[in-house]
Motif scaffolding. Structure first.
Motif, short mmCIF file in Angstrom:
data_model
loop_
_atom_site.label_atom_id
_atom_site.label_comp_id
_atom_site.label_asym_id
_atom_site.label_seq_id
_atom_site.Cartn_x
_atom_site.Cartn_y
_atom_site.Cartn_z
N PHE A 257 0.84 -1.20 0.00
CA PHE A 257 0.00 0.00 0.00
C PHE A 257 0.87 1.24 0.00
CE2 PHE A 257 -3.72 -2.11 2.55
CZ PHE A 257 -3.82 -3.09 1.58
N THR A 258 0.35 2.31 -0.63
CA THR A 258 1.05 3.59 -0.64
C THR A 258 0.06 4.70 -0.37
OG1 THR A 258 2.65 2.77 -2.29
CG2 THR A 258 2.51 5.16 -1.95
N ILE A 259 0.38 5.51 0.63
CA ILE A 259 -0.45 6.68 0.93
C ILE A 259 0.20 7.91 0.31
CG2 ILE A 259 0.71 7.15 3.15
CD1 ILE A 259 -2.06 8.03 4.23
N SER A 260 -0.63 8.80 -0.19
CA SER A 260 -0.14 10.06 -0.75
C SER A 260 -1.22 11.11 -0.55
CB SER A 260 0.22 9.91 -2.23
OG SER A 260 -0.92 9.54 -2.99
N ARG A 261 -0.85 12.36 -0.77
CA ARG A 261 -1.83 13.44 -0.63
C ARG A 261 -1.54 14.53 -1.63
NH1 ARG A 261 -1.68 15.47 5.27
NH2 ARG A 261 -3.14 17.05 4.47
N ASP A 262 -2.59 15.25 -1.98
CA ASP A 262 -2.52 16.41 -2.86
C ASP A 262 -3.20 17.56 -2.13
OD1 ASP A 262 -2.92 18.38 -4.80
OD2 ASP A 262 -3.11 16.92 -6.41
N ASN A 263 -2.40 18.45 -1.58
CA ASN A 263 -2.96 19.54 -0.77
C ASN A 263 -3.63 20.62 -1.62
OD1 ASN A 263 -2.23 18.28 1.58
ND2 ASN A 263 -0.40 19.52 1.91
N VAL A 264 -3.44 20.59 -2.92
CA VAL A 264 -4.17 21.50 -3.81
C VAL A 264 -5.58 20.97 -4.04
CG1 VAL A 264 -4.26 22.49 -6.12
CG2 VAL A 264 -2.06 22.32 -4.90
N LYS A 265 -5.69 19.65 -4.20
CA LYS A 265 -6.99 19.02 -4.43
C LYS A 265 -7.68 18.62 -3.13
CE LYS A 265 -5.82 17.17 -8.99
NZ LYS A 265 -5.72 15.95 -9.84
N ASN A 266 -7.04 18.87 -2.00
CA ASN A 266 -7.62 18.50 -0.70
C ASN A 266 -7.99 17.01 -0.66
OD1 ASN A 266 -7.34 21.13 0.08
ND2 ASN A 266 -9.50 21.43 0.64
N THR A 267 -7.10 16.18 -1.14
CA THR A 267 -7.40 14.76 -1.26
C THR A 267 -6.22 13.92 -0.78
OG1 THR A 267 -8.85 15.19 -3.15
CG2 THR A 267 -8.11 12.93 -2.84
N VAL A 268 -6.54 12.84 -0.10
CA VAL A 268 -5.53 11.85 0.27
C VAL A 268 -5.89 10.55 -0.42
CG1 VAL A 268 -6.73 11.17 2.40
CG2 VAL A 268 -4.28 10.78 2.18
N TYR A 269 -4.89 9.81 -0.83
CA TYR A 269 -5.09 8.59 -1.60
C TYR A 269 -4.48 7.39 -0.89
CZ TYR A 269 -5.73 12.12 -5.26
OH TYR A 269 -6.15 13.21 -5.98
N LEU A 270 -5.05 6.24 -1.18
CA LEU A 270 -4.46 4.98 -0.72
C LEU A 270 -4.42 4.04 -1.92
CD1 LEU A 270 -3.32 3.19 1.50
CD2 LEU A 270 -5.66 2.46 2.02
N GLN A 271 -3.23 3.83 -2.45
CA GLN A 271 -3.04 2.87 -3.53
C GLN A 271 -2.77 1.51 -2.91
OE1 GLN A 271 -3.18 3.27 -7.01
NE2 GLN A 271 -3.00 1.04 -7.01
#
Length: 123
Positions: A68-82
């Motif tokens: 699993f990989t967590i990431s975030r985009d603070n411009v899109k206000n979104t966090v992801y979990l691949q």
């Protein structure tokens, strides 16, 4: 306050992949550390992974490391979990959570929670 909405769950075969997203409301998203937790039927909610406010520091549970990989985009206000190489034991409702306390593994460390998204991995 921040409101969180997860998406991206579904049914996948073992070995497959899914990408979960968690969209946050509010202008202060970048000040929150974000975490992903999961809860299987009859079990307690458990920590999966977390990322700090700027995205440079992460935590993973042993079962998630390497898959699993967590990431975030603070411009899109979104966090992801691949999630890759999924296993039937990954089946659970996945929740994202937010905290201003910084990275942590405990459920009590997080103040805001989404409604969850179901991930089902078939064997």
């Amino acid at each position: 306050q921040v409101q969180l909405v997860e998406s991206g769950g579904g049914l996948v075969q073992a070995g497959g992949s899914l990408r979960l997203s968690c969209a946050a409301s509010g202008r202060t998203f970048s000040s929150y550390a974000m975490g992903w937790f999961r809860q299987a039927p009859g079990k307690e909610r458990e920590f999966v992974t977390a990322i700090n406010w700027v995205g440079l520091s992460t935590l993973y549970t042993d079962s998630a490391k390497g898959r699993f990989t967590i990431s975030r985009d603070n411009v899109k206000n979104t966090v992801y979990l691949q999630m890759n190489s999924l296993k039937p034991e990954d089946t659970a409702v996945y929740y994202c959570a937010a905290t201003r306390r910084g990275l942590g593994r405990a459920v009590s460390n997080y103040d805001y929670w989404g409604q969850g998204t179901q991930v089902t991995v078939s064997s």
